[in-house]
Enzyme design. Sequence first.
Site, PDB file in Angstrom:
ATOM      1  N   GLY A  24      31.186 -44.587 129.162  1.00 50.67           N
ATOM      2  CA  GLY A  24      32.136 -44.520 130.287  1.00 50.67           C
ATOM      3  C   GLY A  24      32.114 -45.802 131.102  1.00 50.67           C
ATOM      4  O   GLY A  24      33.146 -46.241 131.622  1.00 50.67           O
ATOM      5  N   ALA A  49      26.397 -44.975 128.588  1.00 53.10           N
ATOM      6  CA  ALA A  49      27.190 -46.064 129.177  1.00 53.10           C
ATOM      7  C   ALA A  49      28.544 -46.295 128.512  1.00 53.10           C
ATOM      8  O   ALA A  49      29.199 -47.306 128.789  1.00 53.10           O
ATOM      9  CB  ALA A  49      26.395 -47.374 129.219  1.00 53.10           C
TER      10      ALA A  49
HETATM   11  O1  RIB Z   1      26.178 -44.458 132.648  1.00 54.39           O
HETATM   12  C1  RIB Z   1      24.914 -44.710 132.108  1.00 54.39           C
HETATM   13  C2  RIB Z   1      23.946 -45.063 133.187  1.00 54.39           C
HETATM   14  O2  RIB Z   1      23.712 -43.946 134.013  1.00 54.39           O
HETATM   15  C3  RIB Z   1      22.576 -45.477 132.699  1.00 54.39           C
HETATM   16  O3  RIB Z   1      22.481 -46.846 132.448  1.00 54.39           O
HETATM   17  C4  RIB Z   1      21.643 -44.976 133.775  1.00 54.39           C
HETATM   18  O4  RIB Z   1      20.945 -45.993 134.438  1.00 54.39           O
HETATM   19  C5  RIB Z   1      22.500 -44.151 134.709  1.00 54.39           C
HETATM   20  O5  RIB Z   1      22.818 -44.838 135.850  1.00 54.39           O
END
Ligand code: RIB
Length: 304
Positions: free
Chosen positions: A251, A249
């Site tokens: 990004g 997460a």
């Molecule tokens: O970018 C990370 C996210 O990608 C995670 O939280 C997971 O749920 C996927 O959607």
Amino acid sequence: MMAVVVLGSINMDLTTYVPRLPAPGETLFGSAFITVPGGKGFNQAVAAGRLGAPTQFIGRIGDDAFGKGVLELVADEPVDISGISVDSNVGTGLAVISVDEAAENAIIVISGANMAHDSREVARTRKTLQSAKVLLLQMESPLETSLAAATVARELGATVIFDPAPAKPLPPEAYQLAQVMTPNELETEVLVGFRPTNQAEAAKAADILLERGVDTAVIKLGAQGVYYQSATESGFVEPFTVNAIDTVAAGDAFNGGLAVALAEERPLPEAIRWGAAAGALATTKPGASSAMPTRTELESLLKK
Ligand code: RIB
């Protein structure tokens, strides 16, 4: 009054911490397991909310135990979740995640309710966007729905930030509707046909995105930094140095930080720094939405 609206996915993330990502056929012992709310859309909404922007998230969960669990866990976040609906025909989105000792991750998503978004999500987006400045979109919900919401945002004068993650080739209207597009290097490769490994290559990729209709291309080069380019300005933001333990997460935090800065009408170079700082901070904590930084943490890193 909302400042940021996020239309997208919400998942329950089932995350294991492992010494290294497993090879095919291999059984590994992990060191820890957590369940936290995730989904690129919801993570971005939590980032924007924790960074101080009045934020609404619009999405869908299933009528199941994971959906109930997600709702309980997200109740305390500074995000308006009245735009989450419950669909009794599909399951709540899930993500099965492994994070290794180098903080790298591998993610498998079972989309469930996220891919059932339809005109009802677009109508809810229209209602909230009447007063909002930025719409954040990703690619874990149907592209058709996202593009319809982007069309509404453009009609209403909101800025559309389109995070093409996870990437797949996009139709021409996606580039024309996205004022800001924020691919990482892997996503850039899917969109333009080559993977940028330095600033010069990122500039070439940005030229292509701008030719296709994007106003501002923001190419995230991971640990190298972020290149950005519009018709009138371009630049590079060096990475912030942090102790990364979990890159899940990062990004999403970047997009949340960028969205808040643009909603506050900060200049583009400053907005990119906000994104980079939020992304870096997210790597210092475990989990997805749980790792999104607060405004105090962001302001303190920006001062360094
Ligand atoms: O970018 C990370 C996210 O990608 C995670 O939280 C997971 O749920 C996927 O959607």
